[in-house]
Motif scaffolding. Sequence first.
Motif, PDB file in Angstrom:
ATOM      1  N   ARG A   1      27.562 -14.028 -43.563  1.00 22.99           N
ATOM      2  CA  ARG A   1      26.653 -13.769 -45.068  1.00 22.99           C
ATOM      3  C   ARG A   1      26.596 -14.507 -45.167  1.00 22.99           C
ATOM      4  NH1 ARG A   1      27.590  -8.387 -43.759  1.00 22.99           N
ATOM      5  NH2 ARG A   1      28.220  -7.391 -45.344  1.00 22.99           N
ATOM      6  N   HIS A   2      27.984 -15.417 -46.012  1.00 20.39           N
ATOM      7  CA  HIS A   2      28.171 -15.609 -47.020  1.00 20.39           C
ATOM      8  C   HIS A   2      27.944 -17.342 -47.635  1.00 20.39           C
ATOM      9  CE1 HIS A   2      31.297 -16.952 -50.737  1.00 20.39           C
ATOM     10  NE2 HIS A   2      30.972 -15.833 -50.732  1.00 20.39           N
ATOM     11  N   PRO A   3      26.800 -17.405 -48.171  1.00 18.96           N
ATOM     12  CA  PRO A   3      26.697 -19.056 -48.736  1.00 18.96           C
ATOM     13  C   PRO A   3      27.780 -19.928 -48.024  1.00 18.96           C
ATOM     14  CG  PRO A   3      26.538 -17.827 -50.331  1.00 18.96           C
ATOM     15  CD  PRO A   3      26.819 -16.898 -49.581  1.00 18.96           C
ATOM     16  N   ASN A   4      29.069 -19.929 -48.709  1.00 19.28           N
ATOM     17  CA  ASN A   4      30.100 -20.986 -48.562  1.00 19.28           C
ATOM     18  C   ASN A   4      30.938 -20.778 -47.144  1.00 19.28           C
ATOM     19  OD1 ASN A   4      29.761 -21.783 -51.499  1.00 19.28           O
ATOM     20  ND2 ASN A   4      31.038 -20.630 -51.997  1.00 19.28           N
ATOM     21  N   VAL A   5      30.577 -20.136 -46.274  1.00 23.80           N
ATOM     22  CA  VAL A   5      30.758 -20.195 -45.275  1.00 23.80           C
ATOM     23  C   VAL A   5      29.819 -20.766 -43.824  1.00 23.80           C
ATOM     24  CG1 VAL A   5      31.555 -18.196 -42.963  1.00 23.80           C
ATOM     25  CG2 VAL A   5      31.963 -17.969 -45.130  1.00 23.80           C
ATOM     26  N   GLU A   6      30.127 -21.959 -42.918  1.00 20.00           N
ATOM     27  CA  GLU A   6      29.681 -22.299 -41.880  1.00 20.00           C
ATOM     28  C   GLU A   6      29.723 -21.598 -40.899  1.00 20.00           C
ATOM     29  OE1 GLU A   6      30.295 -26.556 -39.990  1.00 20.00           O
ATOM     30  OE2 GLU A   6      30.563 -26.939 -41.808  1.00 20.00           O
ATOM     31  N   SER A   7      30.971 -21.074 -40.667  1.00 17.70           N
ATOM     32  CA  SER A   7      30.561 -20.201 -39.282  1.00 17.70           C
ATOM     33  C   SER A   7      31.723 -19.547 -38.979  1.00 17.70           C
ATOM     34  CB  SER A   7      30.334 -21.389 -38.495  1.00 17.70           C
ATOM     35  OG  SER A   7      32.087 -22.487 -38.284  1.00 17.70           O
ATOM     36  N   VAL A   8      31.595 -18.456 -38.010  1.00 16.74           N
ATOM     37  CA  VAL A   8      32.405 -17.142 -37.952  1.00 16.74           C
ATOM     38  C   VAL A   8      32.271 -17.325 -37.199  1.00 16.74           C
ATOM     39  CG1 VAL A   8      33.269 -14.940 -38.428  1.00 16.74           C
ATOM     40  CG2 VAL A   8      31.633 -16.184 -40.200  1.00 16.74           C
ATOM     41  N   HIS A   9      34.548 -17.718 -36.554  1.00 21.08           N
ATOM     42  CA  HIS A   9      34.610 -16.552 -35.212  1.00 21.08           C
ATOM     43  C   HIS A   9      35.559 -15.521 -34.635  1.00 21.08           C
ATOM     44  CE1 HIS A   9      34.317 -21.301 -34.789  1.00 21.08           C
ATOM     45  NE2 HIS A   9      34.415 -21.603 -35.653  1.00 21.08           N
ATOM     46  N   TYR A  10      34.519 -15.376 -35.049  1.00 16.20           N
ATOM     47  CA  TYR A  10      35.196 -13.411 -34.480  1.00 16.20           C
ATOM     48  C   TYR A  10      34.447 -12.922 -33.340  1.00 16.20           C
ATOM     49  CZ  TYR A  10      36.655  -8.390 -35.308  1.00 16.20           C
ATOM     50  OH  TYR A  10      37.719  -7.251 -34.551  1.00 16.20           O
ATOM     51  N   PRO A  11      35.074 -13.009 -32.097  1.00 20.72           N
ATOM     52  CA  PRO A  11      34.746 -12.067 -30.362  1.00 20.72           C
ATOM     53  C   PRO A  11      33.326 -10.814 -31.019  1.00 20.72           C
ATOM     54  CG  PRO A  11      36.682 -11.579 -30.449  1.00 20.72           C
ATOM     55  CD  PRO A  11      36.789 -12.463 -32.044  1.00 20.72           C
ATOM     56  N   TRP A  12      33.894 -10.090 -31.757  1.00 15.86           N
ATOM     57  CA  TRP A  12      32.618  -9.150 -31.565  1.00 15.86           C
ATOM     58  C   TRP A  12      31.225  -9.546 -32.445  1.00 15.86           C
ATOM     59  CZ3 TRP A  12      33.476  -3.169 -31.006  1.00 15.86           C
ATOM     60  CH2 TRP A  12      34.314  -2.770 -30.004  1.00 15.86           C
ATOM     61  N   LEU A  13      31.179 -10.467 -33.072  1.00 16.04           N
ATOM     62  CA  LEU A  13      29.980 -10.798 -33.727  1.00 16.04           C
ATOM     63  C   LEU A  13      29.029 -11.712 -32.804  1.00 16.04           C
ATOM     64  CD1 LEU A  13      31.594 -13.185 -37.073  1.00 16.04           C
ATOM     65  CD2 LEU A  13      30.153 -10.851 -37.335  1.00 16.04           C
ATOM     66  N   GLU A  14      27.765 -11.058 -32.667  1.00 16.67           N
ATOM     67  CA  GLU A  14      26.836 -11.186 -31.751  1.00 16.67           C
ATOM     68  C   GLU A  14      26.435 -12.789 -31.917  1.00 16.67           C
ATOM     69  OE1 GLU A  14      23.121  -9.661 -31.978  1.00 16.67           O
ATOM     70  OE2 GLU A  14      23.819  -7.215 -32.411  1.00 16.67           O
TER      71      GLU A  14
END
Length: 399
Positions: A284-297
């Motif tokens: 949800r953070h504006p400074n994050v481009e992408s998140v790599h975590y397998p339990w995120l949809e």
Amino acid sequence: MSTRKDRTPTSTDAVHAGIDRGRSHHTLTPSIAQTATYTFENTATLERYMRGEDPDPEREEYGRYGNPTVRELERRVAALEGAEDAVAFPSGMAATSSALLSLLKAGDHVVLFRDCYRRTRQFVTQTLLRFGIEHTVVAAGDLAAMEAAIRPNTRLVVTESPTNPLNFCVDLEKLAAIVKSKGRIRTLVDSTFATPINSLPLSLGIDLVLHSATKYLSGHNDVLGGVVAGPSHLISLLRDTRGIVGSVLDPHAAFLIMRGLKTLALRVERQNASALALAKAFERHPNVESVHYPWLESHPSYAVATSQMRGGGAVVSFVVRGGRAAASRVVDAARIPQIAASLGGVESLIEQPAIMSFFELGDDELGKIGINPALIRLSVGIEDTDDLVADLLNALSQA
């Protein structure tokens, strides 16, 4: 895909599985057999042992071939993995290299999934190549590419699940089915990120499961170790190799790993929850481009991960907007995680792979192996979840 979560070891298993309650001297905790060699009562006893007729199955001749403290660790890991047997080594890479050397010979071919620990990749693509063992590297989780890469001389398929550092999860049941349909090929899965609490690869048809016991199994960042579990006929090959090359685990290290195993389920359950909370906050953070975590949809492995894993694990990788320098500012601004290699301990650790794990590669070379220079890998410890979220969100404000 079959759901295997209900077979995952419990905290009761982590404390008691594989333990012989009849320890000598009635000790509650395992004794440390600090010995290099073993004695025999007489020559007749020695001869029976050499012929394989000794009535004591735990008797050893020399420390390079076995140790009772190490053997207890092996039995415990085998019980947690649902394996017939296990064999321990002095590090995760010793386990990896010994397994590959045991299962491969000159002229063989191995298929390796790309997104994996860099030293594993180097051992396959550089060291084994010098000994006439060929390889093909395919994209993480790409089973079609894996199947297409199989040759008549393919003898082993190697993957991690989840992978390091982008958390791709391989459909292990489908992988095993494809490989078994091809004949004389084995599968080896590095399940360090998952742990037996989150995933049981052997129950999905995988031949051998490997852990860097340095990480979650010990859980305290104070000891090195590795272990491979699987059917006894394969583990005996690895044990023979260990006796020849001398990659033996110290008994005190085995004791420390067993101490850590007692809290494995508690730690992993806490780390699962905190990592998921952090991943959602990062997304949800504006400074994050992408998140790599397998339990995120949003993760490409979400369907596989939620089907074959009990939790998403404790590693969250994310790309910061603004490039390499912005990511470095976030790492430096974090106050709870410390900058360090490794993962899986009670302390949260943070690193920028472009600077630490892949420091020798330029941005173009990083791109070829799927590593963004602004990628951060966070190994989540057991600190309070709210404290971790507040600290990392504050660090992200510095990007």
